[in-house]
Design a protein around this motif. Sequence first.
Motif, PDB file in Angstrom:
ATOM      1  N   THR A   1      32.382  19.749  27.825  1.00 25.90           N
ATOM      2  CA  THR A   1      33.050  20.686  28.735  1.00 25.90           C
ATOM      3  C   THR A   1      32.242  20.778  30.030  1.00 25.90           C
ATOM      4  OG1 THR A   1      31.849  22.552  27.854  1.00 25.90           O
ATOM      5  CG2 THR A   1      33.967  22.047  26.832  1.00 25.90           C
ATOM      6  N   ASP A   2      32.966  20.932  31.086  1.00 22.95           N
ATOM      7  CA  ASP A   2      32.296  21.075  32.387  1.00 22.95           C
ATOM      8  C   ASP A   2      31.591  22.435  32.457  1.00 22.95           C
ATOM      9  OD1 ASP A   2      33.191  18.647  33.216  1.00 22.95           O
ATOM     10  OD2 ASP A   2      35.001  19.433  34.161  1.00 22.95           O
ATOM     11  N   PRO A   3      30.409  22.436  33.035  1.00 25.31           N
ATOM     12  CA  PRO A   3      29.723  23.730  33.169  1.00 25.31           C
ATOM     13  C   PRO A   3      30.519  24.630  34.132  1.00 25.31           C
ATOM     14  CG  PRO A   3      28.529  22.030  34.353  1.00 25.31           C
ATOM     15  CD  PRO A   3      29.635  21.357  33.607  1.00 25.31           C
ATOM     16  N   PRO A   4      30.418  25.921  33.937  1.00 22.11           N
ATOM     17  CA  PRO A   4      31.168  26.827  34.830  1.00 22.11           C
ATOM     18  C   PRO A   4      30.649  26.700  36.265  1.00 22.11           C
ATOM     19  CG  PRO A   4      29.695  28.070  33.400  1.00 22.11           C
ATOM     20  CD  PRO A   4      29.649  26.651  32.947  1.00 22.11           C
ATOM     21  N   ARG A   5      31.572  26.720  37.190  1.00 17.99           N
ATOM     22  CA  ARG A   5      31.211  26.575  38.608  1.00 17.99           C
ATOM     23  C   ARG A   5      30.872  27.944  39.201  1.00 17.99           C
ATOM     24  NH1 ARG A   5      34.885  22.001  41.373  1.00 17.99           N
ATOM     25  NH2 ARG A   5      34.670  20.465  39.718  1.00 17.99           N
ATOM     26  N   ARG A   6      29.830  27.930  40.036  1.00 17.16           N
ATOM     27  CA  ARG A   6      29.451  29.161  40.716  1.00 17.16           C
ATOM     28  C   ARG A   6      30.248  29.288  42.013  1.00 17.16           C
ATOM     29  NH1 ARG A   6      23.155  29.201  41.340  1.00 17.16           N
ATOM     30  NH2 ARG A   6      23.436  26.978  41.574  1.00 17.16           N
TER      31      ARG A   6
END
Length: 137
Positions: A4-9
């Motif tokens: 899963t893609d890391p959450p974007r800031r």
Amino acid sequence: MQFTDPPRRKPPESIVPMINVVFLLLVFFLTTAQIAPPEPFEVAPPVAAPDGAPPEGVFTLYLGAEGGLAYRGAALGDEAVLAALKAAKAAYCAVETCDPPLVFRADAAVPGARLAALLPKLGALGFAEVQLVTVPR
């Protein structure tokens, strides 16, 4: 295998609009400020008891320590300065109601006789009220 893609800031807020507002306010206050003209020569007012704020007026006459008169930066001579003051008062009275006070900034080293000799001349010019600028003790 799926990752899963890391959450974007969220990108940080830009402060450029705030800087623009600050500079616009700075320009506004600089353009609307009333800048006082420099005094024609240094005047040390006499000392008196404090009775309020220093007077302000449309007409300011300067009397230096050597006894020289000046009005609006012109220190020509007594008669020339009084003539310029009379012309300025006539121009002012043509537009405004005509009862302006005269603010008189005299140096403390000026003899009282010099000051007293000028007061009848100022009264003849039509100044009913002459406010002498002093400094508190």
